[in-house]
Scaffold this active site. Structure first.
Site, PDB file in Angstrom:
ATOM      1  N   GLY A 245      27.303 -20.332  63.756  1.00  0.00           N
ATOM      2  CA  GLY A 245      28.252 -20.974  62.628  1.00  0.00           C
ATOM      3  C   GLY A 245      27.478 -22.133  61.909  1.00  0.00           C
ATOM      4  O   GLY A 245      27.676 -22.442  60.790  1.00  0.00           O
ATOM      5  N   GLU A 262      34.963 -19.047  62.263  1.00  0.00           N
ATOM      6  CA  GLU A 262      35.795 -18.901  63.485  1.00  0.00           C
ATOM      7  C   GLU A 262      34.907 -18.585  64.856  1.00  0.00           C
ATOM      8  O   GLU A 262      34.028 -17.836  65.015  1.00  0.00           O
ATOM      9  CB  GLU A 262      36.601 -17.835  63.307  1.00  0.00           C
ATOM     10  CG  GLU A 262      37.864 -17.546  64.390  1.00  0.00           C
ATOM     11  CD  GLU A 262      37.750 -16.822  65.492  1.00  0.00           C
ATOM     12  OE1 GLU A 262      37.438 -17.271  66.512  1.00  0.00           O
ATOM     13  OE2 GLU A 262      37.798 -15.483  65.130  1.00  0.00           O
ATOM     14  N   CYS A 296      36.813 -14.935  72.195  1.00  0.00           N
ATOM     15  CA  CYS A 296      36.719 -16.512  71.885  1.00  0.00           C
ATOM     16  C   CYS A 296      37.830 -17.069  72.404  1.00  0.00           C
ATOM     17  O   CYS A 296      37.877 -18.219  72.555  1.00  0.00           O
ATOM     18  CB  CYS A 296      36.669 -16.724  70.304  1.00  0.00           C
ATOM     19  SG  CYS A 296      37.983 -15.862  69.306  1.00  0.00           S
TER      20      CYS A 296
HETATM   21  C1  UN1 Z   1      38.153 -13.083  69.117  1.00  0.00           C
HETATM   22  O1  UN1 Z   1      37.613 -13.155  70.500  1.00  0.00           O
HETATM   23  O2  UN1 Z   1      37.079 -13.357  68.100  1.00  0.00           O
HETATM   24  O3  UN1 Z   1      43.923 -13.496  69.981  1.00  0.00           O
HETATM   25  C2  UN1 Z   1      39.296 -12.720  68.356  1.00  0.00           C
HETATM   26  C3  UN1 Z   1      43.181 -12.902  70.547  1.00  0.00           C
HETATM   27  C4  UN1 Z   1      42.621 -11.694  69.566  1.00  0.00           C
HETATM   28  C5  UN1 Z   1      41.538 -11.948  68.671  1.00  0.00           C
HETATM   29  C6  UN1 Z   1      40.572 -12.593  69.550  1.00  0.00           C
HETATM   30  N1  UN1 Z   1      43.695 -11.266  68.647  1.00  0.00           N
HETATM   31  O4  UN1 Z   1      42.529 -12.759  71.708  1.00  0.00           O
END
Ligand code: UN1
Length: 505
Positions: A245, A262, A296
């Site tokens: 990023g 993100e 994430c």
């Molecule tokens: C990600 O890990 O980049 O809230 C996205 C969540 C999923 C999306 C994760 N709906 O864990």
């Protein structure tokens, strides 16, 4: 089985990774293999784009934009509704392919396609709601309002862990807004991106708009660089590590483009003494071990009240011991492999480093020998001062720390560079409110009695600080993909100036 699955998506041994309204059958870049993380075997190989192929993609995406933006938004919605129907038809197979290529379990593979379908439904509704404000003008007989126009070609850079859903968050919203998009997926998951494009392109083509969604797989990060530097791309949406990023964000801002980032998370949950323990255990388990710790939003740090720490940790370690790890295609399996051999190495290095810093392994801690990138989900007793607490390791390592005062736990929650997701488990309203107050969690997502992962698409998704500040998917995130225009119309025969300024001859 695998060959049959690939056949269903028209994927042969070496498929083109470049789609510009049509597949560029012999792109000029090198070829690479997509590997099955469960056994290291080749799933299929992909032919990459050369810079010339990228130009072809951009030309088609640019031309496509000029036609697509003319389609009234509710008509665009009708077409996206069809995309949703096509995804429903392919849900099972696409989910299986995602499981095959990422190693996420069956139910999560299916869930990822559901997330795409939800995006299509959401976007279809949104197609009749892209409205601007009407604002009271200070001038008599003047009308002041905002309208939203399509932005152009949107660049999408996505990660391996959500190889399809994150594309949908961006590409489907962009399409509803009248934009076209060019997608650079992760090189760990090229086959999924080819399958996704095959599904959506057939719907788009039959409606006469085959160039709304394009794909550009490159050698390494090349296509991400092309996109980041390309002045023709007003918005770059990038999902991945903080390091990625920083590079992409700097390149895009250098040319005064917009980026939507993100990035990494380092998410924490607090278990208060009043928490419903069974619920908290289940919440922690899914958030920490689900997707083998490769979301994430994965739970990485756990603050447990010192009065319940021993009891809670005993139960959690027992639960960790009963997780079935193995081939994600098998129904009973709850944790598949990590994405790659380097990912396993990084996890093992992090565990060693945590031990050096004073951490004590309470569960797991090892790789699982044999083929595939399998590891044991790991719990480490830690302390908030350990430097490793500041970093995200994309693997199932959960650091556990006792706390005494809720204020301290909230401070620990916030004392990391990342700010994506956070949670508290409590049955006391005052604790929940403290966690959600301005003095509470500093993250983009703050949950009560729910783990840190598994957000619905209806809310805005993203986080603060090093997570990058972007918001994607639901709520009013569509505004990112449009340009706002402020309009004032004078319906009178006078020319009054704002702020009461006089400028008469
Ligand atoms: C990600 O890990 O980049 O809230 C996205 C969540 C999923 C999306 C994760 N709906 O864990």
């Amino acid at each position: 089985m695998i060959a049959e699955l690939l056949e269903k998506f028209g994927i042969h041994q070496a498929h083109s990774g470049v789609f510009a309204g049509d597949w560029i059958t012999k792109p000029g870049g090198p070829e690479f293999d997509s590997l099955n993380p469960s056994d290291g075997k080749v799933i299929a190989s992909v032919m990459c784009a050369s810079s010339k192929n990228y130009e072809q993609v951009m030309v088609r995406a640019g031309e496509g934009f000029k036609r697509w933006r003319e389609v009234p938004a509710p008509m665009r919605g009708e077409i996206i509704r069809e995309v949703g129907i096509a995804l429903r038809k392919h849900k099972k197979d696409l989910g299986l392919l995602i499981t095959l290529e990422t190693g996420k379990i069956l139910s999560e593979g299916q869930g990822e396609v559901q997330e795409m379908i939800d995006m299509c439904d959401f976007a279809t509704g949104l197609s009749r709601q892209l409205h601007g404000l009407t604002i009271a003008s200070e001038r008599k007989d003047h009308r002041l309002f905002e309208q939203w126009h399509p932005l152009g070609v949107v660049g999408i850079i996505s990660a391996f862990n959500f190889p399809a859903a994150v594309w949908a968050w961006n590409a489907i919203l962009a399409a509803i807004c009248g934009d076209t998009s060019v997608w650079k997926p992760s090189n760990h998951t090229p086959i999924t991106s080819i399958a996704v494009i095959n599904i959506v392109a057939s719907v788009m083509k039959s409606n006469g708009y085959g160039d709304v969604f394009s794909l550009c797989i490159s050698e390494g990060h090349l296509a991400a660089e092309w996109i980041a530097q390309d002045k023709r791309i007003p918005l770059v949406s990038a999902t991945g590590s903080c390091e990625m990023g920083r590079v992409v964000g700097a390149k895009v801002s250098q040319r005064l483009g917009r980026s939507l980032l993100e990035l990494g998370g380092n998410n924490a949950a607090i278990i208060s003494p009043s928490a419903n323990i069974d619920l908290a255990l289940r919440g922690v388990l899914f958030a920490a071990v689900g997707t083998a710790g490769q979301r994430c939003t994965t739970l990485r740090r756990l603050f447990v009240h010192d009065s319940i720490e021993t009891m809670f940790m005993e139960k959690l370690c027992t639960a960790y011991g009963s997780i079935t790890i193995g081939n994600p295609w098998e129904e009973a399996v709850l944790m598949g492999p990590l994405i790659s051999e380097p990912a396993v190495e990084k996890m093992m290095l992090a565990i060693e480093e945590a031990k050096k810093q004073g951490g004590k392994v309470l569960a797991g801690g090892n790789r699982i020998l044999g083929s595939g990138n399998f590891v044991e989900p790991t719990i480490i007793l830690a302390s908030p001062e350990m430097p490793i607490m500041q970093q995200e390791t994309f693997a199932p390592i959960l650091y556990v720390m006792p706390y005494h005062h809720l204020g301290d736990a909230i401070r620990f929650n916030n004392e990391v560079p990342q700010g994506l997701s956070s949670a508290i488990f409590t049955d006391r309203v005052s604790e929940a409110e403290q966690f959600l107050s301005t003095r509470g969690s500093d993250c983009g997502i703050a949950n009560v009695n729910i783990g840190t992962s598994g957000a619905e698409i209806g809310g805005a998704f993203g986080g603060e600080k090093d997570t990058g500040g972007g918001r994607e998917s639901g709520s009013d995130c569509w505004k990112n993909y449009m340009r706002r225009q402020t309009c004032t119309i004078n319906g009178s025969d006078q020319l009054p100036l704002a702020q009461g300024i006089q400028f008469d001859l």
